[in-house]
Design a protein around this motif. Sequence first.
Motif, PDB file in Angstrom:
ATOM      1  N   GLU A  58       1.013  -1.417   0.156  1.00 13.27           N
ATOM      2  CA  GLU A  58      -0.115  -0.021   0.156  1.00 13.27           C
ATOM      3  C   GLU A  58       0.803   1.286   0.043  1.00 13.27           C
ATOM      4  O   GLU A  58       0.825   2.367  -0.598  1.00 13.27           O
ATOM      5  CB  GLU A  58      -0.988  -0.091   1.271  1.00 13.27           C
ATOM      6  N   SER A  85      -6.477   0.127  -0.160  1.00 10.86           N
ATOM      7  CA  SER A  85      -7.308  -0.716   0.819  1.00 10.86           C
ATOM      8  C   SER A  85      -8.779  -0.140   1.266  1.00 10.86           C
ATOM      9  O   SER A  85      -8.552   1.039   0.800  1.00 10.86           O
ATOM     10  CB  SER A  85      -6.445  -1.035   1.967  1.00 10.86           C
ATOM     11  N   TYR A 109      -8.683  -5.297  -0.754  1.00 13.51           N
ATOM     12  CA  TYR A 109      -7.492  -4.567  -1.313  1.00 13.51           C
ATOM     13  C   TYR A 109      -7.776  -4.702  -3.008  1.00 13.51           C
ATOM     14  O   TYR A 109      -8.325  -5.775  -3.354  1.00 13.51           O
ATOM     15  CB  TYR A 109      -6.132  -5.395  -1.132  1.00 13.51           C
TER      16      TYR A 109
END
Length: 101
Positions: free
Chosen positions: A68, A75, A84
């Motif tokens: 991320e 997310s 995700y």
Amino acid sequence: MATPTATGPTPTLTDEQFRLISRALADPTRHEILNTIGQCPGSTPCSTIRPEFPLSAATLSHHMKELETAGLVDSRKEGKFVSYTLRRDTLQAYIQRLAQI
């Protein structure tokens, strides 16, 4: 990094973003996690990812945070569950920049 629309341009990566993506993809586990997420047409619940990898919840969480931070996944938290989505635009920008080296 600019977040393009579905029909928008591929984002331009900064040197730092390029480095973060390179570091994230250098780990074989993160590479496999990204591959698993990419095989799903939409968002992938963490509960789908977890059984695929013999990792503790904390270790999986660490890998997901690295992906991320690198901008490779988005997310979305729904209550206590997280899903995700692969950032294909960011991955494409990385590939394009890598090809220029």
